[in-house]
Scaffold this active site. Structure first.
Site, PDB file in Angstrom:
ATOM      1  N   HIS A 223     -67.075 -78.035 -44.789  1.00 13.60           N
ATOM      2  CA  HIS A 223     -66.888 -77.182 -43.623  1.00 13.60           C
ATOM      3  C   HIS A 223     -67.369 -75.744 -43.919  1.00 13.60           C
ATOM      4  O   HIS A 223     -67.068 -75.209 -44.979  1.00 13.60           O
ATOM      5  CB  HIS A 223     -65.372 -77.212 -43.369  1.00 13.60           C
ATOM      6  CG  HIS A 223     -64.895 -76.353 -42.284  1.00 13.60           C
ATOM      7  ND1 HIS A 223     -64.232 -75.187 -42.519  1.00 13.60           N
ATOM      8  CD2 HIS A 223     -64.967 -76.509 -40.959  1.00 13.60           C
ATOM      9  CE1 HIS A 223     -63.911 -74.646 -41.366  1.00 13.60           C
ATOM     10  NE2 HIS A 223     -64.341 -75.434 -40.410  1.00 13.60           N
TER      11      HIS A 223
ATOM     12  N   GLY B 264     -68.963 -59.836 -30.036  1.00  9.38           N
ATOM     13  CA  GLY B 264     -68.930 -59.203 -31.361  1.00  9.38           C
ATOM     14  C   GLY B 264     -68.077 -57.949 -31.371  1.00  9.38           C
ATOM     15  O   GLY B 264     -67.472 -57.608 -32.394  1.00  9.38           O
TER      16      GLY B 264
HETATM   17  N1  NAD Z   1     -67.076 -74.258 -38.652  1.00  5.64           N
HETATM   18  C1  NAD Z   1     -66.450 -74.846 -37.672  1.00  5.64           C
HETATM   19  O1  NAD Z   1     -66.246 -76.042 -37.710  1.00  5.64           O
HETATM   20  C2  NAD Z   1     -65.977 -74.075 -36.482  1.00  5.64           C
HETATM   21  C3  NAD Z   1     -65.580 -74.761 -35.335  1.00  5.64           C
HETATM   22  C4  NAD Z   1     -65.142 -74.037 -34.231  1.00  5.64           C
HETATM   23  C5  NAD Z   1     -65.086 -72.654 -34.274  1.00  5.64           C
HETATM   24  N2  NAD Z   1     -65.476 -72.019 -35.416  1.00  5.64           N
HETATM   25  C6  NAD Z   1     -65.383 -70.563 -35.503  1.00  5.64           C
HETATM   26  O2  NAD Z   1     -64.190 -70.140 -34.869  1.00  5.64           O
HETATM   27  C7  NAD Z   1     -64.343 -68.801 -34.474  1.00  5.64           C
HETATM   28  C8  NAD Z   1     -63.643 -68.551 -33.170  1.00  5.64           C
HETATM   29  O3  NAD Z   1     -64.317 -69.183 -32.100  1.00  5.64           O
HETATM   30  P1  NAD Z   1     -63.779 -68.965 -30.614  1.00  5.64           P
HETATM   31  O4  NAD Z   1     -64.668 -69.658 -29.662  1.00  5.64           O
HETATM   32  O5  NAD Z   1     -62.330 -69.280 -30.580  1.00  5.64           O
HETATM   33  O6  NAD Z   1     -63.960 -67.381 -30.470  1.00  5.64           O
HETATM   34  P2  NAD Z   1     -63.526 -66.425 -29.273  1.00  5.64           P
HETATM   35  O7  NAD Z   1     -63.237 -67.202 -28.040  1.00  5.64           O
HETATM   36  O8  NAD Z   1     -62.467 -65.511 -29.759  1.00  5.64           O
HETATM   37  O9  NAD Z   1     -64.825 -65.539 -29.047  1.00  5.64           O
HETATM   38  C9  NAD Z   1     -66.041 -66.132 -28.637  1.00  5.64           C
HETATM   39  C10 NAD Z   1     -67.077 -65.047 -28.409  1.00  5.64           C
HETATM   40  O10 NAD Z   1     -66.677 -64.265 -27.278  1.00  5.64           O
HETATM   41  C11 NAD Z   1     -66.741 -62.883 -27.600  1.00  5.64           C
HETATM   42  N3  NAD Z   1     -65.742 -62.147 -26.839  1.00  5.64           N
HETATM   43  C12 NAD Z   1     -64.391 -62.279 -26.905  1.00  5.64           C
HETATM   44  N4  NAD Z   1     -63.798 -61.424 -26.046  1.00  5.64           N
HETATM   45  C13 NAD Z   1     -64.804 -60.733 -25.427  1.00  5.64           C
HETATM   46  C14 NAD Z   1     -64.846 -59.726 -24.417  1.00  5.64           C
HETATM   47  N5  NAD Z   1     -63.741 -59.235 -23.878  1.00  5.64           N
HETATM   48  N6  NAD Z   1     -66.044 -59.280 -24.036  1.00  5.64           N
HETATM   49  C15 NAD Z   1     -67.184 -59.757 -24.576  1.00  5.64           C
HETATM   50  N7  NAD Z   1     -67.213 -60.724 -25.520  1.00  5.64           N
HETATM   51  C16 NAD Z   1     -66.028 -61.201 -25.932  1.00  5.64           C
HETATM   52  C17 NAD Z   1     -66.475 -62.815 -29.074  1.00  5.64           C
HETATM   53  O11 NAD Z   1     -66.984 -61.617 -29.643  1.00  5.64           O
HETATM   54  C18 NAD Z   1     -67.218 -64.062 -29.568  1.00  5.64           C
HETATM   55  O12 NAD Z   1     -68.561 -63.784 -29.799  1.00  5.64           O
HETATM   56  C19 NAD Z   1     -65.815 -68.500 -34.555  1.00  5.64           C
HETATM   57  O13 NAD Z   1     -66.039 -67.690 -35.689  1.00  5.64           O
HETATM   58  C20 NAD Z   1     -66.476 -69.865 -34.775  1.00  5.64           C
HETATM   59  O14 NAD Z   1     -67.645 -69.837 -35.589  1.00  5.64           O
HETATM   60  C21 NAD Z   1     -65.937 -72.695 -36.505  1.00  5.64           C
END
Ligand code: NAD
Length: 338
Positions: free
Chosen positions: A114, A304
């Site tokens: 992972h 971001g």
């Molecule tokens: N490796 C894996 O298997 C795996 C699987 C799923 C998720 N992830 C990771 O989990 C992390 C979290 O994912 P998530 O989807 O829950 O993130 P998230 O929903 O918190 O954010 C998703 C995106 O939306 C943007 N965002 C959030 N609020 C915002 C706003 N008010 N205005 C503008 N942009 C905004 C964030 O900056 C981000 O780029 C990520 O780092 C992802 O790579 C990894």
């Protein structure tokens, strides 16, 4: 009571555990970056699972990945059950040399652990002047749009684009939330927001336990669902790994990890807008940030921004962890590093 720790304290603890198990320290940085940014789903809470996986031989330390260039700009890596982050970072460094030469280069990684927050890799490449698109797969945790059982991974995408003073970074699961975030809500004893998940009978739920036994909802209905299965087919099938139910080994301690990773690295200099890309990114993002907020919002942000702001704060004030998460990591250190 949450426990607040500094970045260095956390890195030291993870390094001690990993080195105690014979591994290197690369993973300490990515997990700490995730916790600094509030992405606790991919932070130190994963340490006990990773340690058990190493102890069971499901995750191997000190293996030599097999690298195959099938064309001048396509690198395929078999990680031989080694650490995903170290394998991806080393391979991506080679890939950028090919991207400089050909304008674009593609990496697939299979049979590696992972890889955590996918934005880590995309942001680093963007800091080096490249555009980077990163995908990976996960176990089935998300129900199809209109479905009641999990059959899709949270299959995230990250896009890093050079910008000033820092790159643009979109980093998102294709589900409403990452599964690790549901676990983080459970650790904090909080309910999850409405619309994030359904229980095992297919009913909407705000109970993290019911969600853990049920499935996550796709982000944006059919659109996130469509993107999620697309990423599953590209990062999974194209890299030579499965997609769907046969993807295992990121959350459990019983199976080999069968995720697939796909990275596309682009050298902006090969394109007409390459020289002015970073300046254009800054201008556009600043325009978005300066635009009029909608009802209920104080300001417009760009992807971001929330994580970067939190990172800056936490570098000063420290990273808060639920007591049980930090305690579990400390326990590991005391048993492994006797
Ligand atoms: N490796 C894996 O298997 C795996 C699987 C799923 C998720 N992830 C990771 O989990 C992390 C979290 O994912 P998530 O989807 O829950 O993130 P998230 O929903 O918190 O954010 C998703 C995106 O939306 C943007 N965002 C959030 N609020 C915002 C706003 N008010 N205005 C503008 N942009 C905004 C964030 O900056 C981000 O780029 C990520 O780092 C992802 O790579 C990894």
């Amino acid at each position: 009571m949450p426990v607040t720790v500094s970045r260095n304290e956390q890195i030291d603890l993870i390094v001690a555990v990993l080195c105690g198990l014979g591994a290197n320290e690369e993973e300490a940085l990515i997990w700490t970056e995730a916790d600094l940014r509030g992405i606790h789903s991919h932070g130190i809470q994963r340490l006990p699972v990773m340690a058990t996986r190493i102890q069971k031989g499901l995750l191997k330390v000190n293996v030599k990945p097999e690298r195959t260039w099938t064309t001048g700009c396509v690198l395929n890596v078999d990680g031989r059950d080694g650490f995903g982050t170290a394998i991806c970072e080393t391979s991506l460094k080679e890939l950028t040399i090919a991207a400089r030469k050909y304008g674009v280069a593609v990496l697939t990684v299979r049979n590696a652990a992972h890889i955590g927050m996918v934005g880590y890799y995309a942001e680093r490449r963007a800091q080096e002047g490249f555009v980077c698109i990163a995908f990976t797969t996960t176990e089935v945790l998300v129900h199809p749009f209109g479905g009641a059982e999990a059959l899709v991974g949270t299959n995230p995408i990250a896009v890093g684009i050079p910008g000033a003073p820092r790159p643009f970074l979109l980093d998102m699961a294709t589900s409403v939330s990452a599964m690790g975030r549901i676990i983080a809500f459970k650790h904090r004893g909080e309910k999850i927001p409405e619309g994030w998940a359904i229980d095992e009978d297919g009913n909407p739920t705000t109970d993290p336990d019911a969600a853990l036994h049920g499935s996550l909802s796709p982000a944006g209905g059919p659109k996130g669902y469509g993107l999620g299965i697309t990423i599953g087919m590209l990062a999974g099938l194209l890299s030579g790994m499965p997609t769907g139910r046969e993807v295992l080994g990121t959350l459990d301690t019983d199976h080999r990890c069968t995720v697939g990773d796909l990275f596309i690295v682009i050298d902006p200099k090969a394109f007409p807008g390459g020289e002015t890309l970073a300046a254009g990114v800054k201008k556009y993002l600043d325009e978005l940030r300066a635009s009029r907020p909608g009802k209920g919002f104080k300001q417009v942000m760009v992807p971001g921004d929330p994580e970067y702001k939190l990172r800056e704060e936490r570098l000063v004030s420290g990273i808060p962890h639920p007591e049980e998460v930090w305690h579990a990591a400390q326990q590991l250190r005391s048993t492994i590093c006797k």
